[in-house]
Scaffold this active site. Structure first.
Site: not given
Length: 652
Positions: A334-336, A486-487, A514, A533, A537
């Site tokens: 996940d990115k963020t 990512t969103g 996802k 996180d 997710d």
């Protein structure tokens, strides 16, 4: 159940071992004699068999009923044979009693199963963490305009609720009055608050950062987006719970071998004209099949690896996740909050007069009274630069546009494109190229305006973690495909992926998608580890072959994952793989030793070498069985010598 039975059985086992003739002979002592001392082993052994052995006997019956022999049936058969043989020996009907072996076997099996069962209940924990995102109460607006506080469960479709600044939206709905910047990162993964106005939909658990809203409820209970995520988590974790343990397969094989050899033993000795030997030899075979070492082969390694990983910031919640980690060939980040900090920072400043520090100081003065995340980033950047922030007065928030304040007698405003359009100010030519470059990366661009026009612009981005680049490079060296989901908008995601060298990007992904991204990678033949996180997710973490949660993340992400990183350092994923390979190696070695000992000792116990004058006595077989447990335990201890730091250093 296993914990309570283990402790009581252990207490009862100590006197049985202390008064065992063989133990006294080994250690060279004589236990105190008293009337009835000879009954210690039979009485306590029977209690241990009935109480401590009960779960295994019940499990054995269930495996017989399901026609799926495994560890429970093997243990149940072994302790039953050992109990009957010991009881017969105590009343003079049999050759050797093995009360202490029976008691110790049950205690060891209870300990092993206690270790294995500690991970049970993860699904309940994850669902509880999701439910805690919702407020307990909501403020319902009545037709006459008055506001009353009600419980969430009392809301109905069509109700209008008041959401105050900083409050959570209690249910999915549509805004009927007001507009605000909503933090939806817990559900969508979008790092930047999203402006929502009248007529737009909002989802339960999102947070209004700056203004009040009135929301008409469109969905409650099981129909909300949050409830949908709950269902995905529950389904994914349920599907994962059916995984078979390697030790169970070994136990099934050993069960068939032991029963077959025992039957052949009886037949062979009867045909040889020695029915007494047939009984003794067959019982010896079945007792030696007791999986002392086999029962500890995996749980002991798992226990040590879990403790070792914890000291290295890797918390193993699911023992199967650590075992599977060694086979992972695709890691989906996940990115963020995982590859990035999850907080915006000023990444670019362009001042018309060239004074970047002065522009930041001016913007920080205007934003100093704002609680907006982008405002806090600007104030933090001013502090980091060490500039003097002037005093500001008559602060005013302009919903959806920005903020303004008076500084040294002039009005200064800071805001985004909406502020620029409303003011009619054009971007100066000397700033145009830099602003366009920021926008192409998906940066949030804020403009600083005053009466004389535009003073400058600031770019803000979710900062990439310093360790992320090294983590991606290390995974590539291991031949692992690295993907990111990512969103965030596509241009934001692609900019981060280009910086880190990520192989594949999935952008603008909704929570349910996802989960689908993980499923898609799995359909392509990948064994997937998901690292994330956020609440969004959680379904993907649960669906992945290995779910890895960043420890600073939400409770639900942590509950849904098999492995939790205590720090925010994504390089720990590489360390987890190193530990996985070492742990699996020890498991296989222990299984080979445990099952191998039984497979080698069973023919000797059956009398395969009787023609050469050698028959393995029951007592000697029991001793060797205990020694095999010691070997397995010592081999597992060698796992403590595995150094995870080189793996971390290799990527640092």
């Amino acid at each position: 159940m296993f914990r309570d039975r283990f402790w009581l059985s252990l207490v009862l086992t100590l006197p049985v071992i202390a008064y065992a003739d063989m133990i006294q002979m080994w250690l060279g002592y004589t236990a105190p004699a008293f009337p009835g001392a000879s009954l210690i082993a039979p009485v306590l052994g029977t209690a241990i068999f009935a109480y401590g052995g009960w779960p295994f006997l019940v499990g054995a019956v269930a495996e017989i009923r399901d026609r799926a022999p495994g560890m429970m049936l093997l243990i149940g058969m072994a302790i039953s044979v050992a109990y009957v043989a010991s009881l017969a020996a105590s009343i003079g009907l049999f050759e050797v009693e093995v009360w202490w072996e029976l008691s110790l076997l049950i205690v060891i099996m209870l300990l092993g199963h206690w270790m294995e069962m500690r991970a049970i209940g993860q699904a309940q924990g994850a669902l509880a963490a999701l439910a805690e995102l919702l407020p307990d109460e909501a403020e319902r607006v009545l037709p006459d305009g008055t506001v009353t506080t009600v419980r969430i469960s009392d809301l109905s479709v069509g109700d209008v609720v008041l959401v105050r600044p900083g409050g959570r939206v209690p249910a999915d709905g549509t805004i009927v009055d007001g507009s605000a910047d909503l933090d939806e990162s817990m559900l969508t993964g979008e790092s930047t608050p999203v402006t929502r106005g009248e007529g737009e939909r909002v989802v339960a658990a999102s947070v209004s950062t700056d203004s009040s809203l009135r929301v008409r409820v469109d969905a409650v209970g099981d129909d909300t987006a949050l409830a949908g995520i709950q269902r995905l988590v529950a389904e994914a974790q349920e599907s994962k719970s059916r995984t078979q343990l390697l030790a169970d397969r070994a136990a099934a094989l050993l069960f068939y071998v032991a029963v077959a050899v025992a039957a052949v033993t009886v037949l062979a000795w009867v045909l040889l004209g020695d029915p007494d030997a047939a009984l003794v030899r067959s019982v010896t075979v079945l007792i030696i099949a007791c999986p002392h070492a086999l029962g500890l082969a995996i749980p002991l390694v798992t226990s040590i690896s879990t403790a070792k990983s914890a000291r290295n910031g890797i918390l193993v919640k699911d023992r199967l996740a650590l075992e599977r980690m060694r086979d992972v060939d695709a890691v989906l980040f996940d990115k963020t909050g995982t590859l990035t900090e999850g907080q915006h920072a000023v990444t670019g400043v362009a001042a018309v007069d060239g004074d970047e520090d002065g522009l930041v100081a001016l913007a920080a003065a205007v934003e100093s009274d704002s609680e907006h995340p982008l405002a806090r980033a600007i104030v933090a950047d001013a502090a980091q630069r060490g500039v003097t922030v002037p005093a500001a007065g008559t602060f005013r928030a302009m919903t959806g546009r920005g903020v303004e304040a008076t500084i040294d007698g002039r009005q200064v405003s800071v805001g985004g494109p909406a502020l620029l359009r409303e003011s009619g100010v054009r971007i100066p030519e000397e700033l145009g190229e830099r602003v366009a470059a920021w926008q192409s990366r998906g940066s949030a661009v804020l403009y600083v305006l005053s009466g004389e026009g535009m003073l400058g612009a600031l770019a803000l981005e979710d900062q990439v973690r310093a360790e992320s680049r090294a983590a991606v490079a290390a995974l590539h060296r291991l031949g692992i495909t690295v993907a990111m989901v990512t969103g965030d908008a596509t241009q934001v995601a692609e900019a981060v992926a280009a910086d880190l060298g990520i192989d594949e990007v999935f952008a603008e992904v909704l929570p349910e998608d996802k989960d689908s991204v993980v499923a898609d990678l799995q359909r392509r033949g990948h064994i997937v580890a998901m690292v994330g996180d956020g609440v969004n997710d959680a379904p993907a973490l649960a669906r992945a072959d290995v779910g890895i949660a960043i420890g600073a993340g939400t409770d639900v992400a942590i509950e849904s994952a098999g492995i939790v990183l205590a720090s925010d350092d994504p390089r720990a994923v590489v360390a987890a793989r190193t530990l996985s390979a070492a742990s699996y190696r020890k498991m296989i070695q222990n299984l080979w030793w445990a099952a191998g000992y039984n497979l080698a000792a069973i023919p000797l116990a059956a009398g395969a070498l009787a023609w050469a004058g050698f028959v393995l006595p029951m007592a000697v077989g029991a001793v060797l069985m205990s020694l095999s447990t010691v070997v397995v335990a010592l081999n597992a201890q060698l796992l403590r010598r595995v150094d995870l730091r080189p793996g971390r250093a290799a990527v640092g």
